[in-house]
Scaffold this active site. Structure first.
Site, PDB file in Angstrom:
ATOM      1  N   LYS A 168      24.699  71.171 110.543  1.00  0.00           N
ATOM      2  CA  LYS A 168      25.265  70.371 109.457  1.00  0.00           C
ATOM      3  C   LYS A 168      25.095  68.900 109.819  1.00  0.00           C
ATOM      4  O   LYS A 168      24.968  68.540 110.988  1.00  0.00           O
ATOM      5  CB  LYS A 168      26.752  70.684 109.275  1.00  0.00           C
ATOM      6  CG  LYS A 168      27.283  70.377 107.887  1.00  0.00           C
ATOM      7  CD  LYS A 168      26.850  71.414 106.851  1.00  0.00           C
ATOM      8  CE  LYS A 168      27.410  71.104 105.476  1.00  0.00           C
ATOM      9  NZ  LYS A 168      27.097  72.145 104.492  1.00  0.00           N
ATOM     10  N   ASP A 180      24.679  68.459 100.094  1.00  0.00           N
ATOM     11  CA  ASP A 180      26.082  68.870 100.140  1.00  0.00           C
ATOM     12  C   ASP A 180      26.818  67.832  99.291  1.00  0.00           C
ATOM     13  O   ASP A 180      26.194  67.174  98.438  1.00  0.00           O
ATOM     14  CB  ASP A 180      26.584  68.895 101.591  1.00  0.00           C
ATOM     15  CG  ASP A 180      27.949  69.591 101.742  1.00  0.00           C
ATOM     16  OD1 ASP A 180      27.983  70.820 101.653  1.00  0.00           O
ATOM     17  OD2 ASP A 180      28.961  68.890 101.948  1.00  0.00           O
TER      18      ASP A 180
END
Length: 451
Positions: free
Chosen positions: A129, A169
């Site tokens: 991430k 995201d």
């Protein structure tokens, strides 16, 4: 609070000690370790070679400065992150988040969750991430482009279709992915389409990627409902958020006969007793990039807006709740209100949107609860399908991709359901997801030796 097995408690204590001041990461690790006591009781060999400790420690953490110039010529400084958490199953895979709340602890929690989420898809992708504390809200296209170019100028050296493949995201949509990919292409002097997913359709993107997370959560939640002999048809549904995930959750729920009566953004939430008008919502959020309050003003009769701080979207009575905004948005108090109002299922469209107290409240009340690492895996699954299309220089139809997504989400549901039964927790999708994901990652890690 559920207890961590005595054999695993020292692992958690060490995680907290070594990662001080990162409560979201602690929360994510604790939730997994609470489930793994059942595994090590059956398979004590998983405690050997510090296997679980290694899963809790990122393989690599990258933090860097991102200087850029705003429209007034002033130099701004942000911080960039990429946590490459686990590559046992494939290249690191996980989104980039641009939001003021981003820090290394947030990125580590998201990366840790991503390991198990990606493993549950059954596709060959590891967990990672990244992101920045940059806030794209209110910035011009030129400012966002310059930020993305500076961000990628540092990050590109850590990426590659066989190394690390980011996606979008919160705060990173098609516009940002385009700027990031353009800078990567410029810096590397090669067209490596598989290095980023969520790309535009004209340069290697996949049909159904935009819809994938919302559709996938709906497929998973529907499968949970079906285990109880019911479906979305005729159900009142509340979906928090109004971004990509929420919009396409609403779209798919409505296609199954459900009526979504509320959604939200950071300014508050709207309620429409006639059911959310999806075309109007898309116009406001996707075209105008406006605030959710505009919906009530434009829709008129039957719709109203509640400002942030003056109430909670979870006060709205519903049969199914689908939190799709951000982490820890649904508290224990909210969960008690939902239970009192008759909720029968909760499907997490965001990453860890329910607090531990909320999860316990749902489980104690017999509410079917789909954790994010399983229920919202549709986005990363379709990202992996985009990688597959890029690798084969192919492009699938929307119907082909959606069919694959539906099959993957059904398989994830069944894997969680069956694993929970196997380990003595029938109907507990949290335990099922954590154990199924762990075993899929642990086995290749054992095969590779101590690395």
């Amino acid at each position: 609070m559920p207890q961590i097995d005595d054999k695993l408690a020292p692992i958690y204590e060490e995680v907290v000690r070594r990662n001080a001041g990162e409560p979201e990461f602690h929360q994510a690790v604790r939730e997994v370790l609470e489930s793994l006591g059942r595994v090590v009781a059956k398979r004590p060999d998983y405690l050997e070679d510090a296997l679980i400790e290694r899963i809790c420690e990122p393989e690599r953490q990258i933090i860097f400065r991102v200087p850029w110039t705003d429209d007034k010529g002033r130099v701004q400084i942000n911080r960039g992150f990429r946590v490459q958490f686990n590559s046992a199953m494939g290249p690191y895979k996980g989104g980039l988040r641009f939001h003021p709340s981003v820090n290394v602890g947030i990125i580590k929690f998201l990366g840790f969750e991503q390991i198990f989420k990606n493993a549950l898809t059954g596709l060959p992708i590891g967990g990672g991430k990244g992101g920045s504390d940059f806030d794209p809200k209110g910035r011009s296209d030129g400012e966002i482009m310059r930020f993305c170019q500076s961000f990628m100028t540092e990050l590109y050296r850590h990426l590659g279709e066989y190394t690390d493949v980011p996606a979008g995201d919160i705060g990173v949509g098609a516009r940002e992915i385009g700027y990031l990919f353009g800078q990567y292409k410029r810096l590397t002097n090669r067209y490596e389409a598989g290095v980023l997913t969520g790309k535009g359709l004209f340069y290697g993107g996949s049909l159904a990627r935009t819809e994938a997370t919302g559709y996938g959560n709906t497929y998973f939640t529907r499968a949970m409902l079906q285990t109880g002999g019911t479906d979305f048809d005729g159900k009142r549904v509340v979906v928090s958020g109004s971004g990509n995930v929420a919009i396409y959750t609403i779209e798919k729920v409505e296609s199954y006969g459900g009526k979504v009566v509320a959604c939200s953004d950071s300014s508050g939430y709207i309620v429409d007793e006639n059911g959310i008008d999806l075309d109007l919502l898309k116009e406001i959020k996707e075209v105008r990039r406006g605030r959710i309050g505009e919906y009530a003003r434009l829709k008129g009769e039957g719709a109203y807006f509640v400002k942030s701080g003056e109430g909670s979207i979870w006060d709205v009575a519903c049969d199914v709740a689908m939190p799709s905004a951000t982490q820890n948005e649904l508290t224990g108090k909210d969960a008690k209100k939902l239970v009192a109002n008759g909720v029968i299922a909760v499907g997490e469209g965001a990453n860890m949107p329910s607090t531990p107290e909320a999860i316990r409240t749902f489980q104690q009340a017999g509410v079917k609860f789909g954790p994010g690492k399983a229920a919202n895996a549709g986005g990363v699954a379709t990202s992996a399908l985009e990688m597959q299309q890029n690798a084969s220089r192919d492009s699938w139809t929307f119907e082909q991709t959606e069919a694959r997504l539906a099959t993957i989400m059904r398989d994830i549901h069944d894997s969680c359901y069956e694993t929970a039964e196997e380990f003595g927790a029938p109907g507990d999708y949290v335990i099922g997801a954590n154990i199924a994901g762990f075993i899929r990652v642990a086995e290749p890690m054992r095969a590779f030796g101590v690395i």
